[in-house]
Design an enzyme around this catalytic site. Structure first.
Site, PDB file in Angstrom:
ATOM      1  N   TYR A 149      50.870  32.653   2.792  1.00 18.78           N
ATOM      2  CA  TYR A 149      50.386  33.811   3.568  1.00 18.78           C
ATOM      3  C   TYR A 149      51.511  34.827   3.732  1.00 18.78           C
ATOM      4  CZ  TYR A 149      48.390  36.430   7.528  1.00 18.78           C
ATOM      5  OH  TYR A 149      47.911  37.420   8.353  1.00 18.78           O
ATOM      6  N   LYS A 153      51.832  38.725   2.486  1.00 17.89           N
ATOM      7  CA  LYS A 153      52.048  39.862   3.385  1.00 17.89           C
ATOM      8  C   LYS A 153      53.358  40.606   3.056  1.00 17.89           C
ATOM      9  CE  LYS A 153      48.268  39.717   5.913  1.00 17.89           C
ATOM     10  NZ  LYS A 153      47.339  40.866   6.011  1.00 17.89           N
TER      11      LYS A 153
HETATM   12  N1  LIG Z   1      44.415  37.025  13.676  1.00 15.82           N
HETATM   13  C1  LIG Z   1      45.723  37.077  13.640  1.00 15.82           C
HETATM   14  O1  LIG Z   1      46.435  36.350  14.360  1.00 15.82           O
HETATM   15  C2  LIG Z   1      46.404  38.079  12.733  1.00 15.82           C
HETATM   16  C3  LIG Z   1      47.757  38.422  13.002  1.00 15.82           C
HETATM   17  C4  LIG Z   1      48.395  39.369  12.210  1.00 15.82           C
HETATM   18  C5  LIG Z   1      47.704  39.979  11.178  1.00 15.82           C
HETATM   19  N2  LIG Z   1      46.394  39.631  10.922  1.00 15.82           N
HETATM   20  C6  LIG Z   1      45.722  40.325   9.837  1.00 15.82           C
HETATM   21  O2  LIG Z   1      44.709  41.136  10.409  1.00 15.82           O
HETATM   22  C7  LIG Z   1      43.686  41.366   9.453  1.00 15.82           C
HETATM   23  C8  LIG Z   1      42.334  41.107  10.099  1.00 15.82           C
HETATM   24  O3  LIG Z   1      42.242  39.743  10.416  1.00 15.82           O
HETATM   25  P1  LIG Z   1      41.447  39.188  11.686  1.00 15.82           P
HETATM   26  O4  LIG Z   1      42.416  38.469  12.518  1.00 15.82           O
HETATM   27  O5  LIG Z   1      40.610  40.249  12.285  1.00 15.82           O
HETATM   28  O6  LIG Z   1      40.560  38.052  10.968  1.00 15.82           O
HETATM   29  P2  LIG Z   1      39.012  37.973  10.604  1.00 15.82           P
HETATM   30  O7  LIG Z   1      38.190  38.180  11.814  1.00 15.82           O
HETATM   31  O8  LIG Z   1      38.881  36.706   9.833  1.00 15.82           O
HETATM   32  O9  LIG Z   1      38.800  39.235   9.682  1.00 15.82           O
HETATM   33  C9  LIG Z   1      39.004  39.267   8.311  1.00 15.82           C
HETATM   34  C10 LIG Z   1      37.912  40.156   7.718  1.00 15.82           C
HETATM   35  O10 LIG Z   1      38.177  40.331   6.333  1.00 15.82           O
HETATM   36  C11 LIG Z   1      36.938  40.295   5.641  1.00 15.82           C
HETATM   37  N3  LIG Z   1      37.161  39.848   4.273  1.00 15.82           N
HETATM   38  C12 LIG Z   1      37.770  38.701   3.885  1.00 15.82           C
HETATM   39  N4  LIG Z   1      37.765  38.606   2.547  1.00 15.82           N
HETATM   40  C13 LIG Z   1      37.156  39.739   2.083  1.00 15.82           C
HETATM   41  C14 LIG Z   1      36.820  40.209   0.783  1.00 15.82           C
HETATM   42  N5  LIG Z   1      37.124  39.516  -0.310  1.00 15.82           N
HETATM   43  N6  LIG Z   1      36.180  41.402   0.682  1.00 15.82           N
HETATM   44  C15 LIG Z   1      35.867  42.122   1.790  1.00 15.82           C
HETATM   45  N7  LIG Z   1      36.156  41.718   3.044  1.00 15.82           N
HETATM   46  C16 LIG Z   1      36.772  40.530   3.187  1.00 15.82           C
HETATM   47  C17 LIG Z   1      36.084  39.291   6.431  1.00 15.82           C
HETATM   48  O11 LIG Z   1      34.694  39.566   6.284  1.00 15.82           O
HETATM   49  P3  LIG Z   1      33.741  38.795   5.237  1.00 15.82           P
HETATM   50  O12 LIG Z   1      34.145  37.355   5.282  1.00 15.82           O
HETATM   51  O13 LIG Z   1      32.388  39.091   5.740  1.00 15.82           O
HETATM   52  O14 LIG Z   1      34.027  39.441   3.930  1.00 15.82           O
HETATM   53  C18 LIG Z   1      36.532  39.561   7.864  1.00 15.82           C
HETATM   54  O15 LIG Z   1      35.698  40.499   8.486  1.00 15.82           O
HETATM   55  C19 LIG Z   1      44.011  40.470   8.254  1.00 15.82           C
HETATM   56  O16 LIG Z   1      44.642  41.242   7.261  1.00 15.82           O
HETATM   57  C20 LIG Z   1      44.990  39.454   8.825  1.00 15.82           C
HETATM   58  O17 LIG Z   1      45.856  38.945   7.829  1.00 15.82           O
HETATM   59  C21 LIG Z   1      45.744  38.714  11.686  1.00 15.82           C
END
Ligand SMILES: NC(=O)c1ccc[n+]([C@@H]2O[C@H](COP(=O)([O-])OP(=O)(O)OC[C@H]3O[C@@H](n4cnc5c(N)ncnc54)[C@H](OP(=O)(O)O)[C@@H]3O)[C@@H](O)[C@H]2O)c1
Length: 222
Positions: A149, A153
């Site tokens: 991961y 990133k």
């Molecule tokens: N949660 C944390 O602790 C955290 C911390 C730092 C950064 N982030 C980053 O923040 C971002 C959002 O994550 P989140 O925490 O909100 O998680 P999340 O709720 O799992 O959101 C990820 C989204 O990406 C979409 N997605 C995944 N694969 C895809 C694909 N191939 N095509 C189109 N859409 C896709 C998913 O929708 P579908 O499955 O419907 O496609 C989902 O809505 C990510 O980049 C993650 O790495 C998260």
């Protein structure tokens, strides 16, 4: 009609960013693979008197992303793209499956690159436009049990920093946001985070991103 695209807009941070940035644009184009989740975000935006357009898309599909850019550019004046969609699998390296390695690199790295490449030409034609890449503190330093991961990133960070230089002096602004853990569905299939209720809410982080989105190219929320 001025529009911004948010990927991964059906859940978590993407949904919160769609709400947060909706006040700057006439329409928010909601991208993700799960249509029902995008429709739910659209309903919530409409309840706030905001317009939204649902466009189901797998950002890892190069041809589909190209088609999306052509179709959407005909309908909307797209001025912003938030590359937020992402995927994470955690644990010691030997426990990470081949499928998860592909999924992280395909979604986080190639998905971001495919979307950016497809829309950059459209953006260069606008007076002012921006691309905001959602990275993570995993793009700033290595972390235990997060090697692949973190690698994905760091790649997005390198991509973003290079585009900042490549597009310097142009009308396309490139920025990247780095945040710590958030309480989102991201952790649903993982025990890497023991108590996700202690994490920040995605709405708080989205608000903070917008607040710090003032021309700087790095938005850091620890
Ligand atoms: N949660 C944390 O602790 C955290 C911390 C730092 C950064 N982030 C980053 O923040 C971002 C959002 O994550 P989140 O925490 O909100 O998680 P999340 O709720 O799992 O959101 C990820 C989204 O990406 C979409 N997605 C995944 N694969 C895809 C694909 N191939 N095509 C189109 N859409 C896709 C998913 O929708 P579908 O499955 O419907 O496609 C989902 O809505 C990510 O980049 C993650 O790495 C998260």
């Amino acid at each position: 009609m001025s529009a911004i695209i948010v990927t991964g807009a059906g859940t978590g941070l993407g949904k919160a960013l769609a709400v947060e940035y909706s006040s700057n644009f006439e329409t928010v184009i909601l991208i993700g693979r799960t249509k029902e989740a995008l429709e739910q975000t659209k309903r919530e935006l409409e309840e706030m008197n905001k317009q939204a357009f649902v466009y189901p898309l797998d950002i890892t599909d190069y041809e589909a992303v190209q088609r999306a850019a052509e179709e959407l550019a005909q309908q909307f004046t797209i001025q912003g793209l938030i590359n937020n969609a992402g995927y994470g699998a955690f644990g010691p390296l030997e426990s990470i499956t081949e499928s998860d390695i592909h999924k992280m690199l395909d979604t986080n790295v190639k998905g971001t690159i495919f979307m950016t490449k497809a829309f950059i030409t459209v953006f260069k034609e606008q007076n002012q436009s921006f691309i905001l890449n959602i990275v993570s503190t995993a793009g700033l330093r290595g972390k235990v049990n997060e090697s692949v991961y973190v690698a994905s990133k760091f790649a997005v960070r390198g991509f973003s920093e290079s585009l900042v230089k490549e597009l310097e002096g142009s009308n396309v602004e490139i920025k990247a946001a780095y945040m710590g853990g958030m309480d989102t569905p991201f952790w649903d299939d993982s025990d890497h985070i023991k108590d996700k209720s202690r994490l920040r809410s995605p709405m708080d982080v989205a608000k903070k991103i917008r607040e710090l989105d003032d021309g700087r190219f790095e938005i850091i929320i620890e």
